[in-house]
Design a protein around this motif. Structure first.
Motif, PDB file in Angstrom:
ATOM      1  N   ALA A 210       0.840  -1.194   0.000  1.00 16.78           N
ATOM      2  CA  ALA A 210       0.000   0.000   0.000  1.00 16.78           C
ATOM      3  C   ALA A 210       0.874   1.244   0.000  1.00 16.78           C
ATOM      4  CB  ALA A 210      -0.914  -0.013   1.216  1.00 16.78           C
ATOM      5  N   ALA A 211       1.957   1.207   0.786  1.00 18.67           N
ATOM      6  CA  ALA A 211       2.849   2.352   0.852  1.00 18.67           C
ATOM      7  C   ALA A 211       3.473   2.614  -0.511  1.00 18.67           C
ATOM      8  CB  ALA A 211       3.923   2.106   1.895  1.00 18.67           C
ATOM      9  N   TYR A 212       3.894   1.531  -1.171  1.00 18.82           N
ATOM     10  CA  TYR A 212       4.551   1.674  -2.473  1.00 18.82           C
ATOM     11  C   TYR A 212       3.582   2.234  -3.498  1.00 18.82           C
ATOM     12  CZ  TYR A 212       7.162   0.419  -6.637  1.00 18.82           C
ATOM     13  OH  TYR A 212       7.839   0.458  -7.821  1.00 18.82           O
ATOM     14  N   THR A 213       2.368   1.698  -3.497  1.00 23.97           N
ATOM     15  CA  THR A 213       1.418   2.154  -4.505  1.00 23.97           C
ATOM     16  C   THR A 213       0.940   3.572  -4.238  1.00 23.97           C
ATOM     17  OG1 THR A 213      -0.185   0.906  -3.255  1.00 23.97           O
ATOM     18  CG2 THR A 213       0.500  -0.018  -5.341  1.00 23.97           C
ATOM     19  N   SER A 214       1.027   4.009  -2.969  1.00 17.08           N
ATOM     20  CA  SER A 214       0.598   5.393  -2.732  1.00 17.08           C
ATOM     21  C   SER A 214       1.758   6.372  -2.866  1.00 17.08           C
ATOM     22  CB  SER A 214      -0.073   5.527  -1.374  1.00 17.08           C
ATOM     23  OG  SER A 214       0.713   4.915  -0.397  1.00 17.08           O
ATOM     24  N   PRO A 217       8.330   6.911  -1.031  1.00 14.41           N
ATOM     25  CA  PRO A 217       9.642   6.385  -1.436  1.00 14.41           C
ATOM     26  C   PRO A 217      10.138   5.373  -0.404  1.00 14.41           C
ATOM     27  CG  PRO A 217       9.867   8.581  -0.540  1.00 14.41           C
ATOM     28  CD  PRO A 217       8.410   8.307  -0.568  1.00 14.41           C
ATOM     29  N   ILE A 218       9.712   4.124  -0.563  1.00 12.59           N
ATOM     30  CA  ILE A 218       9.970   3.151   0.510  1.00 12.59           C
ATOM     31  C   ILE A 218      11.453   2.895   0.725  1.00 12.59           C
ATOM     32  CG2 ILE A 218       7.742   1.980   0.474  1.00 12.59           C
ATOM     33  CD1 ILE A 218       8.978  -0.097  -1.317  1.00 12.59           C
ATOM     34  N   THR A 219      12.238   3.033  -0.347  1.00 16.02           N
ATOM     35  CA  THR A 219      13.679   2.815  -0.184  1.00 16.02           C
ATOM     36  C   THR A 219      14.255   3.819   0.806  1.00 16.02           C
ATOM     37  OG1 THR A 219      13.676   2.199  -2.491  1.00 16.02           O
ATOM     38  CG2 THR A 219      15.796   2.533  -1.455  1.00 16.02           C
ATOM     39  N   ILE A 220      13.895   5.075   0.595  1.00 12.40           N
ATOM     40  CA  ILE A 220      14.443   6.130   1.450  1.00 12.40           C
ATOM     41  C   ILE A 220      13.910   5.988   2.870  1.00 12.40           C
ATOM     42  CG2 ILE A 220      14.440   8.621   1.813  1.00 12.40           C
ATOM     43  CD1 ILE A 220      14.404   8.879  -1.241  1.00 12.40           C
ATOM     44  N   VAL A 221      12.625   5.656   2.999  1.00 11.34           N
ATOM     45  CA  VAL A 221      12.042   5.519   4.334  1.00 11.34           C
ATOM     46  C   VAL A 221      12.730   4.379   5.094  1.00 11.34           C
ATOM     47  CG1 VAL A 221       9.947   4.974   5.584  1.00 11.34           C
ATOM     48  CG2 VAL A 221       9.849   6.488   3.648  1.00 11.34           C
TER      49      VAL A 221
END
Lengths: 453, 456
Positions: A210-214, A217-221
């Motif tokens: 869900a985070a990725y699709t919204s 920037p999951i890599t940075i987080v």
């Protein structure tokens, strides 16, 4: 308490935020039960030096739990098993570098510890993100590698901490540098929870897709979460160095297990997305208090075995009690953990004042650790005797003031859900009072007792 | 890429013009040849049209498809494309060669024919796992594990005196048996998506408890059975306690482990002058069971190896072909669908933990036969080693994939690696360091999860 129970049950706890989180219920109960027992067994704990040494001993564990918390929130089951060895690693390298005169000044030492922690965690984050191996395997690998290299760097406990750190471990006062580190670290975390970054982090932990699709920037987080963890690990290592005043390569496993336990006890979900500062803090303090309470009992040769036994039993029991949370939720409805905390705090404070500030009792209780629970009766008698003691009256006055206040907040809280500010004020007031009494009251109490015969 | 197989790629204007020109040129050549051969005009026209259509189609379908593979790289040279494709491999190869050169320069006597051959074998393994392993979707971890095992063993036997001798193999198998038996429970529990951290404490408690019972005068076989029973019971209790706390199974089992180990020590030290130490004589049959000098029906190897082999066989076949095994996998993959099939989560969770406790106690008893004296900390190294064996073997800690066969390979790899590291004279701490560094790449070869963008 007008909120319908169905609504509370329907909405998962982590939506309600930390304020009404029922996950804190169990650790808080445990905290105050242990606190009361600890104070009754050995009132030295609530003196200035007692609290000071408690802070010194508990600080590395608390900070290690914070470090663990940062990555656990990030999800994917990121339980960093290597946290203990990492603390040990920073500790032993610090000791060796100080011995070799490479680093020495406080600023450089702090910088070094935090930088090493962050660098290690950065590497771990990059591996987790780009090699895409399960984080627990990465941390297992880190655990083994760091445990090994620690023994290479410092084969056996030894070495000396920097000179300026020597006085830190004394624990004569609550207001020590370690306490400052602890408070600043906690404040830093609380500030961090106000940022969008933390919201992203929690969303990623609960549901990475869900985070990725919204568009987060999951890599940075994820890298950010690891960096925060590394910084806390560095601070924890500094507190650990201050505590033992030397280097110890062998504490890795202990700290890992303790920190994971504290985190889980504090109501964090190892699956990710849910962890709170209060929970981790209380969980870690719980663990410290368990050890402290057990150390006030004397079992002779089997002391450490009994400690192990009780430690494990309390752990399992408190986890099992969390199973009753849904039932509690259903019956009480809109339950406020903070209010519960305040009520328990007042009770505990009452017991502390009751047992500590009544004439000649403190000195007797402080020395008589072996007398067992029967002593409580004696305490009561002594308290009734010295009922004219002005401090007791002061306490009654405080109680009379706070009870209506709480009753009021209860009523307000039943209508509107936001009772935060009032409760914060009450808690702050109580904490200030407790600190004041702890720093000034005990000495006065002893003086009074000795002047009395 | 996949889309271009179904619909012909459009290509850029330039490439289409080139294709058209080539087609026209070919058609012109074929028409010229036809006229030169003085074929009938109708045939020349027909062949010309066919040539034009065919060459245009070939150009459009094949040539453009290849260029579409490197979309947006029309300008990139051949060399550059090859570099992009084999970048990882080349860099890895260069890094390995660099490490080898660095080691040869720093360590005296490192550079000899055997180390060169060893390095070549390692390279061969890596190339094989990269090329052949790619085609094995199911058992890639087992394949890689076996390759690593073979490589380690051959390198070890070339470089270390007596590495491949019968004695050394026997001792490796002996220690592998202990680790393997201790990992049985961890594997079963991991298949359900749990973790059992009580294993080392149960091992230690069984180790001390058995000797204590024997020293009390209980017949050794009875004591053995009692300890096994107690171990199984502890496991069952673990399972019951953690059934509703599966996310925290880690901590519940850890706490239970502390309780077990503490209680055992309290019991054994009551009325004893030596707190925590138990003295007694281990019966001969138990010593024979698990010491290096033991013999199985006259054959010169300790029975524990045979026991482990038998247990592995039963478990591998059992997990694969019995109802219990299949249901265990079903539960590990998806609880909800397993529940729809009326598979009792409770029964399987508790029984997996029960078996874990049983085999931990069994390992503890066998370790008593090996060491000859009770020691509560005898299992402490198994805390993370069982986990490492499961992980290196290729059983997912999330549950549902893997099996005991994989764990056997993991155990053997870890054991041969330990033996190799001991053989080249590394101390314990360096062994552990290298262990930690090696687990990651080994797991990374087969257990990489797909990128998040492919999971949506």
């Amino acid at each position: 308490m007008t909120a319908p129970a169905a609504e509370t049950v329907a909405a998962p706890a982590h939506f309600a935020g930390a304020r009404t989180s029922p996950h804190l219920l169990m650790p808080m109960t445990l905290l105050f039960v242990l606190l009361v027992i600890a104070v009754l067994r050995s009132p030295v704990l609530v003196t200035n030096s007692g609290l000071g040494s408690a802070v010194i001993v508990a600080a590395p564990l608390i900070l290690a739990t914070y470090a663990l918390m940062a990555t656990v929130v990030a999800g994917r089951g990121t339980v960093d098993l290597a946290i203990g060895p990492l603390i040990s690693f920073i500790n032993v390298t610090l000791i060796q570098l100080v011995a070799a005169d490479v680093i020495g000044s406080p600023f450089v030492v702090f910088l070094y510890a935090v930088a090493v922690g962050m660098a290690y965690q950065l590497v771990m984050a990059l591996i987790v993100i780009f090699v895409r191996v399960q984080p627990i395997i990465v941390s297992l690998s880190g655990f083994l590698a760091l445990s090994g290299i620690n023994l290479v760097i410092l084969p056996r406990p030894g070495g000396v901490a920097p000179d300026w750190m020597a006085s830190w471990g004394a624990g004569t006062s609550v207001f020590s540098p370690v306490m400052a580190i602890l408070v600043l670290a906690s404040l830093a975390w609380l500030l961090m929870t106000r940022t969008a970054f933390f919201t992203h982090l929690r969303l990623m932990g609960s549901d990475e897709r869900a985070a990725y699709t919204s568009g987060i920037p999951i890599t940075i987080v994820r890298i950010g979460a690891h960096l925060i963890s590394g910084a806390f690990a560095g601070l924890s290592a500094i507190c650990f160095t201050a505590l033992i005043g030397s280097g110890d390569p062998g504490q890795g496993t202990t700290y890992t297990l303790l920190a994971v336990t504290a985190l889980v006890l504090g109501g964090a979900s190892l699956g990710g997305g849910r962890a709170s500062l209060a929970g981790s803090l209380i969980g870690a303090v719980d663990l410290y208090l368990i050890t402290y309470v057990l150390s006030t009992f004397s079992f002779g040769g089997i002391q450490s075995f009994v400690t192990d036994l009780c430690y494990g039993a309390i752990l399992v029991a408190s986890l099992l009690l969390t199973l009753t949370l849904p039932v509690i939720q259903r019956t009480i409805g809109n339950f406020s953990a903070l209010l519960y905390f305040v009520v328990l705090a007042i009770v505990a404070l009452g017991v502390i004042l009751f047992s500590t500030y009544t004439g000649d009792v403190p000195s007797a209780a402080a020395t008589g650790t072996a007398a067992g629970f029967l002593e409580i009766q004696a305490l009561r008698g002594a308290a009734a005797e010295s009922g004219r003691d002005s401090r007791l009256w002061a306490f009654v006055g405080v109680l009379l003031l706070t009870v209506p206040l709480i009753a009021r907040t209860l009523i307000v809280g039943a209508r509107r859900r936001g009772l935060g500010p009032i409760v914060y004020i009450v808690v702050t007031g109580l904490a200030l009072l407790a600190v004041y009494l702890a720093t000034h009251g005990y000495a006065g109490g002893v003086g009074h007792g000795s002047a009395r015969p | 890429m996949t889309a271009s197989l179904t619909t012909p790629p459009a290509g850029s204007l330039l490439s289409r013009v080139i294709g058209l020109l080539i087609a026209i040129a070919l058609t012109a050549v074929s028409a010229g040849v036809g006229v030169y051969q003085s074929l009938p005009t109708q045939e020349v026209i027909l062949y010309s049209i066919a040539t034009f259509a065919l060459s245009a189609w070939i150009w459009r379908f094949y040539v453009l498809q290849f260029s579409a593979g490197a979309a947006g790289e029309q300008g990139a040279s051949e060399l550059r494309r090859a570099w992009r494709r084999y970048r990882g491999l080349l860099l890895g190869f260069l890094a390995l060669v660099g490490v080898f050169v660095a080691l040869s320069l720093t360590i005296d006597g490192f550079f000899n024919v055997w180390t060169v051959i060893s390095a070549l074998i390692l390279l061969l393994i890596i190339i094989l796992t990269m090329s052949v392993g790619r085609f094995m979707a199911e058992n890639r971890s087992a394949f890689i594990g076996l390759m690593v095992l073979a490589g380690l063993f051959s390198v070890g036997s070339m470089n270390i005196e007596g590495f491949a001798s019968a004695t050394n193999i026997k001792s490796m198998l002996l220690f592998a048996s202990f680790l393997g038996l201790a990992s049985i429970g961890q594997t079963l529990v991991a298949l359900l998506g749990g973790l059992d951290l009580s294993i080392p404490y149960v091992i230690g408690a069984a180790n001390v408890g058995l000797l204590y019972l024997i020293s009390l005068g209980v017949p050794a076989w009875l004591a053995f059975c009692l300890i096994l029973l107690a171990g199984g019971l502890i496991g069952v209790v673990n399972g019951v306690l953690s059934l509703r706390l599966q996310g925290q199974a880690l901590i519940v089992t850890l706490g239970a482990g502390f309780v077990v180990s503490g209680a055992t020590q309290i019991v054994t030290s009551i009325g004893s002058a030596y707190s925590g130490n138990v003295f007694g004589t281990v019966p001969d049959w138990l010593t024979n069971l698990s010491s290096m000098a033991g013999s199985t029906f006259g054959l010169p190897f300790p029975p524990v190896i045979a026991i482990w082999g038998l247990a592995s066989l039963i478990l591998v076949i059992g997990l694969r072909s019995t109802v219990y095994g299949r249901f265990l996998y079903a539960l590990g993959v998806n609880r909800t669908s397993a529940e729809r099939l009326f598979i009792s989560e409770r029964a399987y969770w508790i029984s997996a933990f029960g078996l874990s406790g049983l085999f931990s106690a069994f390992t503890g008893c066998l370790l008593l036969g090996w060491s000859g004296g009770g020691f509560i900390g005898v299992g402490s190294q198994y805390l993370f080693m069982t986990l490492a064996a499961v992980v290196v073997g290729g059983t997912s800690l999330l549950g549902g994939t893997g099996g005991y066969g994989f764990t056997v390979i993991g155990v053997l790899v870890l054991q041969v690696l330990t033996s190799f590291l001991v053989g080249i004279g590394l101390k314990f701490e360096w062994q552990q360091f290298i262990f930690g560094l090696l687990i990651l790449p080994m797991v990374a070869l087969y257990a990489r999860s797909p990128h998040i963008r492919t999971q949506i």
